[in-house]
Design a protein around this motif. Structure first.
Motif, PDB file in Angstrom:
ATOM      1  N   GLN A  58       0.853  -1.191   0.000  1.00 27.74           N
ATOM      2  CA  GLN A  58       0.000   0.000   0.000  1.00 27.74           C
ATOM      3  C   GLN A  58       0.882   1.232   0.000  1.00 27.74           C
ATOM      4  O   GLN A  58       1.750   1.367   0.866  1.00 27.74           O
ATOM      5  CB  GLN A  58      -0.913   0.022   1.225  1.00 27.74           C
ATOM      6  N   GLY A  59       0.675   2.097  -0.967  1.00 31.19           N
ATOM      7  CA  GLY A  59       1.479   3.308  -1.037  1.00 31.19           C
ATOM      8  C   GLY A  59       2.939   2.983  -1.254  1.00 31.19           C
ATOM      9  O   GLY A  59       3.319   2.402  -2.269  1.00 31.19           O
ATOM     10  N   VAL A  67       2.357   6.563  -8.536  1.00 34.52           N
ATOM     11  CA  VAL A  67       1.238   6.888  -7.638  1.00 34.52           C
ATOM     12  C   VAL A  67       1.183   5.932  -6.446  1.00 34.52           C
ATOM     13  O   VAL A  67       0.253   6.005  -5.651  1.00 34.52           O
ATOM     14  CB  VAL A  67      -0.120   6.891  -8.378  1.00 34.52           C
ATOM     15  N   GLY A  68       2.171   5.071  -6.319  1.00 39.10           N
ATOM     16  CA  GLY A  68       2.227   4.152  -5.188  1.00 39.10           C
ATOM     17  C   GLY A  68       1.475   2.848  -5.446  1.00 39.10           C
ATOM     18  O   GLY A  68       0.677   2.728  -6.377  1.00 39.10           O
ATOM     19  N   ASN A 106      -1.230   0.010  -5.093  1.00 41.31           N
ATOM     20  CA  ASN A 106      -2.643  -0.169  -4.758  1.00 41.31           C
ATOM     21  C   ASN A 106      -3.340   1.146  -4.408  1.00 41.31           C
ATOM     22  O   ASN A 106      -4.070   1.235  -3.409  1.00 41.31           O
ATOM     23  CB  ASN A 106      -2.796  -1.158  -3.590  1.00 41.31           C
ATOM     24  N   HIS A 107      -3.085   2.161  -5.213  1.00 41.06           N
ATOM     25  CA  HIS A 107      -3.774   3.432  -4.974  1.00 41.06           C
ATOM     26  C   HIS A 107      -5.284   3.167  -4.985  1.00 41.06           C
ATOM     27  O   HIS A 107      -5.799   2.505  -5.896  1.00 41.06           O
ATOM     28  CB  HIS A 107      -3.406   4.451  -6.051  1.00 41.06           C
ATOM     29  N   ARG A 159      -7.909   4.731  -5.839  1.00 42.04           N
ATOM     30  CA  ARG A 159      -8.663   5.077  -7.040  1.00 42.04           C
ATOM     31  C   ARG A 159      -8.319   4.162  -8.207  1.00 42.04           C
ATOM     32  O   ARG A 159      -9.179   3.859  -9.054  1.00 42.04           O
ATOM     33  CB  ARG A 159      -8.409   6.536  -7.394  1.00 42.04           C
ATOM     34  N   ALA A 182       0.381   1.799 -13.205  1.00 39.30           N
ATOM     35  CA  ALA A 182       0.470   1.563 -11.754  1.00 39.30           C
ATOM     36  C   ALA A 182       0.462   0.075 -11.421  1.00 39.30           C
ATOM     37  O   ALA A 182      -0.142  -0.357 -10.441  1.00 39.30           O
ATOM     38  CB  ALA A 182      -0.660   2.282 -11.019  1.00 39.30           C
ATOM     39  N   ILE A 221      -4.876  11.153 -11.399  1.00 39.07           N
ATOM     40  CA  ILE A 221      -4.095  11.461 -10.198  1.00 39.07           C
ATOM     41  C   ILE A 221      -2.896  12.347 -10.539  1.00 39.07           C
ATOM     42  O   ILE A 221      -2.634  13.351  -9.883  1.00 39.07           O
ATOM     43  CB  ILE A 221      -3.630  10.164  -9.518  1.00 39.07           C
ATOM     44  N   ALA A 259       7.410   6.268  -4.833  1.00 42.91           N
ATOM     45  CA  ALA A 259       6.178   6.948  -5.219  1.00 42.91           C
ATOM     46  C   ALA A 259       6.364   8.447  -5.028  1.00 42.91           C
ATOM     47  O   ALA A 259       7.062   8.888  -4.114  1.00 42.91           O
ATOM     48  CB  ALA A 259       5.013   6.449  -4.365  1.00 42.91           C
ATOM     49  N   ASP A 269       4.378  10.600  -3.905  1.00 45.34           N
ATOM     50  CA  ASP A 269       3.803  11.118  -2.670  1.00 45.34           C
ATOM     51  C   ASP A 269       4.292  10.384  -1.425  1.00 45.34           C
ATOM     52  O   ASP A 269       3.634  10.419  -0.384  1.00 45.34           O
ATOM     53  CB  ASP A 269       2.272  11.078  -2.737  1.00 45.34           C
TER      54      ASP A 269
END
Length: 453
Positions: free
Chosen positions: A42-43, A66-67, A69-70, A72, A290, A332, A419, A421
């Motif tokens: 995750q992330g 976007v990391g 398992n985003h 969205r 992703a 995203i 990622a 973020d």
């Protein structure tokens, strides 16, 4: 706050057991950089089958802008899979394919009519780009550069550098591929400054049209705006401009391979935007999906339409599920402020590593945005690559709770592909653990060198 959480030795017993199953059932030619088996992610955090949590600075070789398992992306994939998985774009039409093509046509550089062709992975997209260029120009020749990586199909392997790792034992290779020197500023030949080396490489582009191939036989020049496997080297802007000028002059197609550097990785949607150069075709993949298998060739409509009907195709290329993921990713990436986070990644990488020059055998710290690398050398003066030390440092970093991969023509770089973020404290924790691993690997290597033979 500590994000790394190690409950067992690394690799743990369940990872070891699964590794044994892999060794027994899977071709040993398939490499694996980190000896852990992942259960969930995750992330920027990955948890293995033994319950250990790692900071992921490899990002699936740059797939995870976007990391992992985003939410969205997961929601888009789940909704699409429940409705339609894949009827094959060669058989029927479906909304997701033209929707993604329209989005890429609008987002890629260039104020001209564009079209897009979707495929599964980067190599397939690069090969399609070359086919499109050859169909459009009626020529065969392709110029590529030393250190480049473009894929593992026969054509793209022929275009790829680094013979021993990617090409040994797999010939014969495709013809009409011409490889030229690449202006890596850190490795300018002795006696030349970085700027003089770039000057020479620009001159050599013109020279190659006499010494290696005539302009009338040149279909395409393929360049990575930031060299990926070759060591995360930002291609000098004036070299990109020189390629653009050469292609304009000869009628060849300029192809930007943005498989690793694109889809937001460098803080722009596409790395070539930093130089203000517009390619004719742009290849994207990796972070575009992703984690879902998708790639694209986007560019001038007249080039994209050049082959005969049926001349391109792919059974799984542009599946509705992969397209849904890519559309969510682009949503995203284009949100206000999201891409600026890549600047934070670059700043933190430099903050952590620059003070370690002198203590650690750092030759160069380079990259753009969230595509950064540290190159290690035995001696700052000679710049002799220290690949054995880097090879030892990666598993030591994994044991400290960080997932990593190497890079570089000499495999003496550690690359960082987090990622965009990733929280700053998490990134600093991961980078500090890597620095400790490098410190231990250097100490062990020097101790071994000190022991008499």
């Amino acid at each position: 706050m500590t994000h790394i959480n190690l409950r067992t030795a690394v690799p743990g017993p369940r990872s070891v057991a699964l590794q044994q199953r892999r060794a027994a059932a899977v071709s040993r030619a398939l490499a694996q950089a980190n000896g852990v088996a992942v259960q969930s992610a995750q992330g920027s955090l990955v948890t293995d089958v033994d319950g250990n949590t790692f900071i992921d600075l490899a990002g699936g070789i740059g797939m995870m802008a976007v990391g992992h398992n985003h939410p969205r992306v997961v929601a888009a994939v789940q909704a699409q899979a429940a409705e339609l998985i894949h009827p094959c774009a060669l058989v029927t039409n479906f909304e997701a394919y033209p929707a993604l093509a329209e989005r890429l046509n609008a987002l890629t550089p260039g104020d001209f009519p564009k079209k897009t062709l979707l495929a599964n992975g980067g190599a397939e997209a690069v090969e399609n780009a070359v086919k499109l260029a050859r169909a459009f120009t009626g020529r065969a020749g392709v110029i590529v550069f030393e250190g480049a990586y473009h894929g593992r199909t026969n054509l793209t392997m022929s275009m790829t550098s680094k013979y021993s790792l990617f090409k040994k034992g797999f010939g014969p290779f495709a013809g009409e591929v011409y490889r030229l020197p690449y202006p890596n500023p850190y490795r300018a030949p002795q006696g030349l400054s970085a700027e003089q080396w770039i000057d020479w490489c620009c001159w050599n582009l013109d020279n190659a049209l006499v010494a290696q191939i005539d302009g009338s036989a040149l279909a395409a020049v393929v360049i990575e705006p930031v060299m990926g496997e070759g060591g995360f080297i930002p291609t000098p802007a004036r070299f990109l401009r020189k390629i653009r000028e050469l292609c304009d002059r000869t009628g060849a197609v300029m192809i930007a391979d943005e498989i690793q550097s694109g889809s937001g990785r460098t803080g722009r949607l596409y790395a070539i935007e930093h130089a203000g150069v517009v390619p004719d075709l742009l290849v994207s993949a990796k972070s575009l999906g992703a984690g879902m298998p998708i790639s694209a060739v986007t560019g001038r409509a007249d080039i994209m339409d050049a082959p005969h009907l049926g001349g391109v195709g792919s059974t799984y290329g542009g599946s509705p599920v992969a397209c849904a993921a890519a559309l969510a990713v682009l949503d995203i990436l284009t949100e206000p402020g999201f891409l600026t986070r890549a600047q934070t990644v670059e700043r933190v990488v430099r903050d952590v590593w620059e003070p370690l020059r002198g203590e650690l055998p750092i030759g160069d710290i380079r990259g753009v945005g969230a595509m950064m690398a540290v190159e290690f050398v035995k001696d700052p003066a000679s710049r002799e690559p220290w690949m054995d030390m880097v090879a030892a440092a990666v598993p030591l970093a994994v044991q400290r709770g960080v997932l990593l991969i190497r890079a570089g023509l000499y495999s003496n770089c550690i690359r960082f592909l987090p990622a965009l973020d990733i929280p700053e404290d998490m990134l600093r924790e991961g980078l500090t653990a890597v620095a400790d691993a490098v410190r231990d690997a250097c100490r062990a290597a020097r101790d071994a060198e000190a022991v008499p033979a």
